[in-house]
Design a protein around this motif. Structure first.
Motif, mmCIF file in Angstrom:
data_model
loop_
_atom_site.group_PDB
_atom_site.id
_atom_site.type_symbol
_atom_site.label_atom_id
_atom_site.label_comp_id
_atom_site.label_asym_id
_atom_site.label_seq_id
_atom_site.Cartn_x
_atom_site.Cartn_y
_atom_site.Cartn_z
ATOM 1 N N ILE A 124 17.436 -29.427 22.267
ATOM 2 C CA ILE A 124 18.772 -29.869 22.651
ATOM 3 C C ILE A 124 18.608 -31.133 23.474
ATOM 4 O O ILE A 124 17.888 -31.144 24.475
ATOM 5 N N ILE A 125 19.271 -32.195 23.054
ATOM 6 C CA ILE A 125 19.160 -33.485 23.731
ATOM 7 C C ILE A 125 20.523 -33.854 24.301
ATOM 8 O O ILE A 125 21.551 -33.705 23.628
ATOM 9 N N GLY A 126 20.536 -34.328 25.538
ATOM 10 C CA GLY A 126 21.779 -34.749 26.154
ATOM 11 C C GLY A 126 21.509 -35.614 27.365
ATOM 12 O O GLY A 126 20.379 -35.725 27.835
ATOM 13 N N GLU A 127 22.564 -36.246 27.849
ATOM 14 C CA GLU A 127 22.425 -37.129 28.997
ATOM 15 C C GLU A 127 22.576 -36.394 30.322
ATOM 16 O O GLU A 127 22.123 -36.867 31.349
ATOM 17 N N SER A 128 23.209 -35.240 30.311
ATOM 18 C CA SER A 128 23.486 -34.493 31.539
ATOM 19 C C SER A 128 22.569 -33.268 31.617
ATOM 20 O O SER A 128 22.691 -32.349 30.804
ATOM 21 N N PRO A 129 21.660 -33.237 32.585
ATOM 22 C CA PRO A 129 20.734 -32.101 32.685
ATOM 23 C C PRO A 129 21.443 -30.752 32.837
ATOM 24 O O PRO A 129 21.012 -29.767 32.241
ATOM 25 N N HIS A 130 22.539 -30.703 33.605
ATOM 26 C CA HIS A 130 23.192 -29.407 33.790
ATOM 27 C C HIS A 130 23.883 -28.938 32.515
ATOM 28 O O HIS A 130 23.915 -27.746 32.227
ATOM 29 N N LEU A 131 24.398 -29.859 31.690
ATOM 30 C CA LEU A 131 25.019 -29.448 30.432
ATOM 31 C C LEU A 131 23.973 -29.027 29.402
ATOM 32 O O LEU A 131 24.187 -28.074 28.653
ATOM 33 N N VAL A 132 22.844 -29.734 29.363
ATOM 34 C CA VAL A 132 21.767 -29.350 28.451
ATOM 35 C C VAL A 132 21.286 -27.937 28.788
ATOM 36 O O VAL A 132 21.124 -27.087 27.915
ATOM 37 N N THR A 133 21.078 -27.688 30.069
ATOM 38 C CA THR A 133 20.627 -26.366 30.507
ATOM 39 C C THR A 133 21.667 -25.298 30.194
ATOM 40 O O THR A 133 21.335 -24.216 29.689
ATOM 41 N N ALA A 134 22.939 -25.584 30.470
ATOM 42 C CA ALA A 134 24.006 -24.613 30.200
ATOM 43 C C ALA A 134 24.099 -24.303 28.713
ATOM 44 O O ALA A 134 24.251 -23.136 28.320
ATOM 45 N N CYS A 135 24.000 -25.324 27.874
ATOM 46 C CA CYS A 135 24.086 -25.106 26.424
ATOM 47 C C CYS A 135 22.875 -24.333 25.904
ATOM 48 O O CYS A 135 23.011 -23.463 25.043
ATOM 49 N N ALA A 136 21.700 -24.633 26.430
ATOM 50 C CA ALA A 136 20.495 -23.907 26.014
ATOM 51 C C ALA A 136 20.606 -22.434 26.394
ATOM 52 O O ALA A 136 20.295 -21.544 25.597
ATOM 53 N N CYS A 137 21.049 -22.163 27.605
ATOM 54 C CA CYS A 137 21.211 -20.771 28.047
ATOM 55 C C CYS A 137 22.326 -20.069 27.269
ATOM 56 O O CYS A 137 22.238 -18.875 26.989
ATOM 57 N N ALA A 138 23.356 -20.819 26.887
ATOM 58 C CA ALA A 138 24.443 -20.240 26.098
ATOM 59 C C ALA A 138 23.946 -19.789 24.731
ATOM 60 O O ALA A 138 24.403 -18.765 24.212
ATOM 61 N N LEU A 139 23.031 -20.530 24.155
ATOM 62 C CA LEU A 139 22.476 -20.111 22.862
ATOM 63 C C LEU A 139 21.775 -18.763 22.979
ATOM 64 O O LEU A 139 21.874 -17.928 22.078
ATOM 65 N N LEU A 140 21.085 -18.543 24.095
ATOM 66 C CA LEU A 140 20.458 -17.237 24.303
ATOM 67 C C LEU A 140 21.508 -16.143 24.430
ATOM 68 O O LEU A 140 21.315 -15.024 23.949
ATOM 69 N N GLU A 141 22.627 -16.457 25.093
ATOM 70 C CA GLU A 141 23.721 -15.486 25.218
ATOM 71 C C GLU A 141 24.286 -15.131 23.852
ATOM 72 O O GLU A 141 24.603 -13.978 23.582
ATOM 73 N N LEU A 142 24.419 -16.139 22.993
ATOM 74 C CA LEU A 142 24.998 -15.909 21.668
ATOM 75 C C LEU A 142 24.055 -15.143 20.745
ATOM 76 O O LEU A 142 24.493 -14.600 19.733
ATOM 77 N N LEU A 143 22.782 -15.116 21.080
ATOM 78 C CA LEU A 143 21.818 -14.354 20.280
ATOM 79 C C LEU A 143 21.906 -12.847 20.518
ATOM 80 O O LEU A 143 21.404 -12.068 19.728
ATOM 81 N N LYS A 144 22.507 -12.449 21.631
ATOM 82 C CA LYS A 144 22.551 -11.028 21.971
ATOM 83 C C LYS A 144 23.201 -10.241 20.856
ATOM 84 O O LYS A 144 24.144 -10.710 20.245
ATOM 85 N N PRO A 145 22.672 -9.091 20.500
ATOM 86 C CA PRO A 145 21.731 -8.240 21.212
ATOM 87 C C PRO A 145 20.260 -8.603 20.989
ATOM 88 O O PRO A 145 19.382 -7.948 21.508
ATOM 89 N N TYR A 146 20.004 -9.654 20.214
ATOM 90 C CA TYR A 146 18.623 -10.074 20.018
ATOM 91 C C TYR A 146 18.148 -10.857 21.234
ATOM 92 O O TYR A 146 18.943 -11.399 21.984
ATOM 93 N N VAL A 147 16.838 -10.935 21.398
ATOM 94 C CA VAL A 147 16.246 -11.620 22.553
ATOM 95 C C VAL A 147 15.253 -12.649 22.036
ATOM 96 O O VAL A 147 14.441 -12.352 21.149
ATOM 97 N N TRP A 148 15.327 -13.859 22.567
ATOM 98 C CA TRP A 148 14.372 -14.911 22.195
ATOM 99 C C TRP A 148 13.003 -14.519 22.713
ATOM 100 O O TRP A 148 12.807 -14.292 23.899
ATOM 101 N N ALA A 149 12.013 -14.441 21.814
ATOM 102 C CA ALA A 149 10.696 -13.924 22.179
ATOM 103 C C ALA A 149 9.689 -15.022 22.531
ATOM 104 O O ALA A 149 8.672 -14.741 23.147
ATOM 105 N N SER A 150 9.961 -16.252 22.168
ATOM 106 C CA SER A 150 9.023 -17.343 22.444
ATOM 107 C C SER A 150 9.287 -17.975 23.795
ATOM 108 O O SER A 150 10.127 -17.512 24.548
ATOM 109 N N ASN A 151 8.574 -19.062 24.045
ATOM 110 C CA ASN A 151 8.798 -19.809 25.282
ATOM 111 C C ASN A 151 10.204 -20.388 25.296
ATOM 112 O O ASN A 151 10.721 -20.801 24.259
ATOM 113 N N PHE A 152 10.789 -20.440 26.479
ATOM 114 C CA PHE A 152 12.127 -20.998 26.650
ATOM 115 C C PHE A 152 12.070 -22.020 27.770
ATOM 116 O O PHE A 152 11.761 -21.679 28.906
ATOM 117 N N MET A 153 12.302 -23.264 27.423
ATOM 118 C CA MET A 153 12.321 -24.338 28.415
ATOM 119 C C MET A 153 13.683 -25.007 28.337
ATOM 120 O O MET A 153 13.903 -25.870 27.496
#
Length: 107
Positions: A65-94
Motif C-alpha cells: 500500500i503506497i500513500g503520502e500520509s503515514p497514518h492513512l497508509v497504516t489505517a488502510c493496511a490495518c483495515a484490510l486485516l479487519e476485512l479478512l476476519k474471521p481469517y487471520v493474516w499468517a505472514s509478516n505484517f508491516m
C-alpha cells in the motif's frame, strides 16, 4: 455468582460549574480505530479493486500500500486485516515501511 454484566459504561466529566456531566456509552464499546480504517479504505479505493486486494490476501499474496500520509497508509493496511476476519493474516505484517527500506520490498 449470577452477576449481570453492565450494558453501559459511565464516565463522569467535570464541568465549569459544581456539577458533573455523566457521559454514557453502550457496551461493548465500538472499535473506532478499526471502523475508521475501513471507512478510510473504502473512500480511497474502488470496490472492485478492494475485492481484488482481498482475494490476493486470501491466497496469501503480499500487497504493498503506497500513500503520502503515514497514518492513512497504516489505517488502510490495518483495515484490510479487519476485512479478512474471521481469517487471520499468517505472514509478516508491516503496516508502515520507511522510504529507506523500499529495496527490501524488491527482494
Amino acid at each position: 455468582s449470577n452477576r449481570k454484566r453492565p450494558t453501559t459504561y459511565d464516565i463522569e466529566l467535570p464541568t465549569f460549574s459544581d456539577e458533573t456531566y455523566v457521559f454514557s456509552t453502550a457496551l461493548p464499546m465500538p472499535q473506532v480505530a478499526a471502523h475508521w480504517g475501513v471507512a478510510s479504505l473504502m473512500t480511497r479505493i474502488k470496490s472492485s479493486d478492494l475485492i481484488l486486494v482481498l482475494k490476493l490476501l486470501l491466497v496469501e499474496r503480499s500487497v504493498l500500500i503506497i500513500g503520502e500520509s503515514p497514518h492513512l497508509v497504516t489505517a488502510c493496511a490495518c483495515a484490510l486485516l479487519e476485512l479478512l476476519k474471521p481469517y487471520v493474516w499468517a505472514s509478516n505484517f508491516m503496516p508502515l515501511l520507511p522510504g529507506e527500506m523500499l529495496d527490501f520490498v524488491n527482494s
